[in-house]
Design a protein around this motif. Sequence first.
Motif, short mmCIF file in Angstrom:
data_model
loop_
_atom_site.label_atom_id
_atom_site.label_comp_id
_atom_site.label_asym_id
_atom_site.label_seq_id
_atom_site.Cartn_x
_atom_site.Cartn_y
_atom_site.Cartn_z
N SER A 72 4.72 27.81 15.87
CA SER A 72 3.59 27.99 16.79
C SER A 72 2.34 27.41 16.17
O SER A 72 2.08 26.22 16.26
CB SER A 72 3.42 29.46 17.15
N CYS A 86 3.38 27.85 11.11
CA CYS A 86 3.92 29.22 11.14
C CYS A 86 5.17 29.27 12.01
O CYS A 86 5.16 28.78 13.14
CB CYS A 86 2.89 30.18 11.72
N GLU A 88 7.12 31.81 14.03
CA GLU A 88 6.84 33.13 14.57
C GLU A 88 8.11 33.93 14.85
O GLU A 88 8.07 34.91 15.61
CB GLU A 88 6.00 32.99 15.85
N GLY A 93 9.03 36.31 8.77
CA GLY A 93 7.92 35.38 8.85
C GLY A 93 8.02 34.28 7.80
O GLY A 93 8.25 34.57 6.62
N GLY A 116 6.24 37.85 12.68
CA GLY A 116 5.43 37.23 13.71
C GLY A 116 4.18 36.55 13.21
O GLY A 116 3.10 36.75 13.78
N CYS A 118 1.30 34.24 13.23
CA CYS A 118 0.81 33.54 14.42
C CYS A 118 -0.44 32.73 14.18
O CYS A 118 -0.96 32.08 15.10
CB CYS A 118 0.57 34.54 15.55
N ASN A 131 -0.04 38.00 10.14
CA ASN A 131 1.27 38.47 10.60
C ASN A 131 1.05 39.45 11.74
O ASN A 131 0.66 40.61 11.52
CB ASN A 131 2.02 39.12 9.46
#
Length: 402
Positions: A72, A86, A88, A93, A116, A118, A131
Motif C-alpha cells: 500500500s 509497506c 499491509e 507487517g 497492518g 499503512c 502499524n
Amino acid sequence: MLSTARFSLEWEKVRGSSVNSSCPPTIMSASTDPYKLLLAGYSGKVASYTFTPPSTLTLDAEVQGEAGKSPSWAAFSPSLPVAYVCDEDESKGMVHALSLPGLQKAGHATETDGKGPCSAIVVGHLLFVANYLTGSTSIHSPTSSDGSLVSTTPSRIIPFHRFPPGSTGPVSSRQDRSYAHQVIADPSGRFVYIVDLGADQVHRLRVPESGRADEVEAVGETEIEEGAGPRHLAFHCDSATGHTYAYLACELNTTLLAFHVDPKDGSLQPIGEAQSSLPPGLDAGGTPADGNARTTSEIAVSPCGRFVDVGTRGDPEEDHIAVFARRESGQVEWVGWDGVGGRNLRHFSLSTDGKWVAAASQNDGRVVMLRRDDESGRLTMTGEASIDFEKVAFAGFVAAGR
C-alpha cells in the motif's frame, strides 16, 4: 532523472539559499517535464510510470509480489532512488525496499513487529512505520548508504493506547483501541507525528540530533474531538516567516482542522473551527456507531501554500477532492469539490510543482491525473491520462532525483 550525486549537489545549492532553514525547499519541476509515479495496490502489484503532460503515461517497470501480498503506502528516501513499501498483510507487517524506477529489491525486507503497516516516513537514517491494527510505531535504524534496510527487525517499538485504558470511542466499530493510521514528520525533521484514528489523538515524537532510534522520545499528544477519527496530517512551512502550519483530515466526522506548529516543542495549536470537507448542505449520512458514510481520506497542501486538498469518499457515483483556500493566518476557506472519476479515493498525491494530482480510486482500480488551475485551485481530470490498476491503494509522485 538526476543521479544521486547530482541530486545531493542540487539540494545543497537550494538549501544554502533558503530564506529560513526550518523550511526546506522543494526542487521544482517544470510543468512540461516528465514526472515519475509509483503505484501500489492490494492485488500485490507495484509499478513505476512516467507521466508526460498533458496526457501520456508510460510504464517503466512492474513487479508482482516483490513487496508482499498487500503493498500500500510507500515512503521515499530523501536522497536515494529507493522506496520503502509497506505490506499491509494482516498476518505479519513487513516493509520492502525497492529501487527506482526498476523496482529491484534493495536488500532484504524487515518485519515491523505489528500488523497492518499503512504508512511510513524516512527521517535522516531512521525509518518510521505506523502499524494500524496494533496501534504502534516501529522504528528501523539505520538504513545503509545504498538505502537497503540493515536489520530484519525494528530497532524499537512504541505502542499507543486509548485513554482511559479499555475504553471505546464514540464510533464504537472503529475506536475500540488505538489505530495508528499515519506517521509523518514536520518540515524540520525534528518531530514525528502519529495520527491515531482510534484514540482521537495525534501523538508526537522528538527525533534526536544523534539519529539514534533508542533516543527517540515521546513528548506529547494533541487531543482531537471525540469521534472525529483523525486519519492523515499535512504540513506547510511559510519560507518568508518560518512559521509552520499543520492540517488534519478527520475520517469519521469528515472535517478539516488547522493548527499552528509551535517551533520549540512541536505541539499543535488549533486555528479556528473545524471545517466540513463536504459541500454545504450535503448530508454525510452514517450512524453513531460507524461514523459518517461520507468520510475523508488523503490530505495535501499545495507547494505554493495557497491551497489545501482533502479527499472525500462514499459517493455512489464518484468520489471527490475538496479544495480549500489557505489564508496567511493559516485558516482555510471552502473553494470547491472536484470529481476524480472513481470510487473509494484511497490516496492522492501532488507533483512537486503542485500543477498535477494523481488520484487513486481503489474500488474502480483506477488512477487519474488532474490538473490544477493556478488561480482558483480547482482540479480538472485529464481525460486520456488514466491507468487501470487493480485494488490501487497508493499513487505517489516521486520527487526529483529519485
